[in-house]
Design a protein around this motif. Structure first.
Motif, short mmCIF file in Angstrom:
data_model
loop_
_atom_site.label_atom_id
_atom_site.label_comp_id
_atom_site.label_asym_id
_atom_site.label_seq_id
_atom_site.Cartn_x
_atom_site.Cartn_y
_atom_site.Cartn_z
N MET A 119 0.80 -1.22 0.00
CA MET A 119 0.00 0.00 0.00
C MET A 119 0.83 1.27 0.00
N TYR A 120 2.06 1.19 0.52
CA TYR A 120 2.89 2.39 0.66
C TYR A 120 4.21 2.21 -0.08
N ALA A 121 4.44 3.06 -1.05
CA ALA A 121 5.67 2.99 -1.85
C ALA A 121 6.84 3.65 -1.13
N ASP A 122 6.56 4.70 -0.38
CA ASP A 122 7.60 5.45 0.31
C ASP A 122 8.07 4.72 1.57
N GLU A 123 9.36 4.53 1.71
CA GLU A 123 9.93 3.78 2.83
C GLU A 123 9.64 4.44 4.18
N ASP A 124 9.68 5.78 4.23
CA ASP A 124 9.38 6.48 5.49
C ASP A 124 7.93 6.25 5.91
N GLU A 125 7.01 6.29 4.94
CA GLU A 125 5.60 6.02 5.25
C GLU A 125 5.43 4.59 5.75
N ARG A 126 6.12 3.66 5.12
CA ARG A 126 6.06 2.26 5.56
C ARG A 126 6.48 2.13 7.02
N LYS A 127 7.57 2.80 7.38
CA LYS A 127 8.07 2.73 8.75
C LYS A 127 7.06 3.32 9.73
N GLN A 128 6.44 4.45 9.35
CA GLN A 128 5.44 5.08 10.22
C GLN A 128 4.22 4.18 10.41
N VAL A 129 3.75 3.60 9.33
CA VAL A 129 2.58 2.72 9.40
C VAL A 129 2.91 1.46 10.19
N TYR A 130 4.11 0.94 10.02
CA TYR A 130 4.53 -0.25 10.76
C TYR A 130 4.58 0.04 12.27
N THR A 131 5.07 1.21 12.63
CA THR A 131 5.09 1.62 14.03
C THR A 131 3.67 1.74 14.57
N LEU A 132 2.78 2.33 13.78
CA LEU A 132 1.37 2.44 14.17
C LEU A 132 0.75 1.05 14.34
N LEU A 133 1.05 0.15 13.43
CA LEU A 133 0.54 -1.22 13.52
C LEU A 133 0.97 -1.87 14.83
N GLN A 134 2.22 -1.74 15.18
CA GLN A 134 2.71 -2.34 16.42
C GLN A 134 1.98 -1.76 17.63
N HIS A 135 1.71 -0.46 17.60
CA HIS A 135 0.95 0.17 18.69
C HIS A 135 -0.48 -0.40 18.75
#
Length: 145
Positions: A119-135
């Motif tokens: 869903m996210y091409a940008d690596e920074d967005e991926r990291k942010q979403v992954y952090t949100l997922l863990q939360h």
């Protein structure tokens, strides 16, 4: 417009002390039967069956019904499983395929590779979403289906 869906025959399988599995006569007739056991949220639910029996279709229908339950106050929508109220109790729903992640059994990794990375091409967005997922996974009731 809603398409026709025929609920597959689903029965519980018990795991014996010796590790063998035995099919029971107890049918799964409602979503509550899938995600709860004795009013306690199942942490893991496995839908198992022969190819073509409707496992993926059933879970796709689960997602559609969850969307309908979350977005609608009326009960005009007719679902094969009559308990859409059960689905309203879930804030998040992740539809994952074991077939698409044969190398891992970790749900977080499956969500990352099957959803976030696509869903996210940008690596920074991926990291942010992954952090949100863990939360989310730490703070919300989570059941893997």
């Amino acid at each position: 417009m809603h398409t026709v869906f025929v609920r597959p025959n689903l029965n519980y399988i018990t795991i014996e002390d010796d590790g063998s599995r035995r099919k029971t006569d107890n049918e799964v007739l409602q979503y509550k039967d899938l995600v709860y056991k004795e009013n306690k949220l199942n942490k893991r639910v496995i839908i198992q069956g022969e190819p073509g029996m409707g496992k993926t279709t059933l879970l796709s229908k689960f997602v559609l019904d969850w969307c309908e339950a979350a977005s609608s106050e009326s009960q005009e929508y007719s679902a094969n499983f009559s308990d859409l109220e059960t689905l309203k109790g879930f804030k998040f729903l992740f539809h994952l395929s074991l077939r698409d992640s044969p190398e891992t059994s970790e749900v977080v990794k499956m969500i990352k590779t099957q959803l976030i990375d696509k869903m996210y091409a940008d690596e920074d967005e991926r990291k942010q979403v992954y952090t949100l997922l863990q939360h989310i996974l730490k703070t919300e009731n989570v059941s893997s289906v």
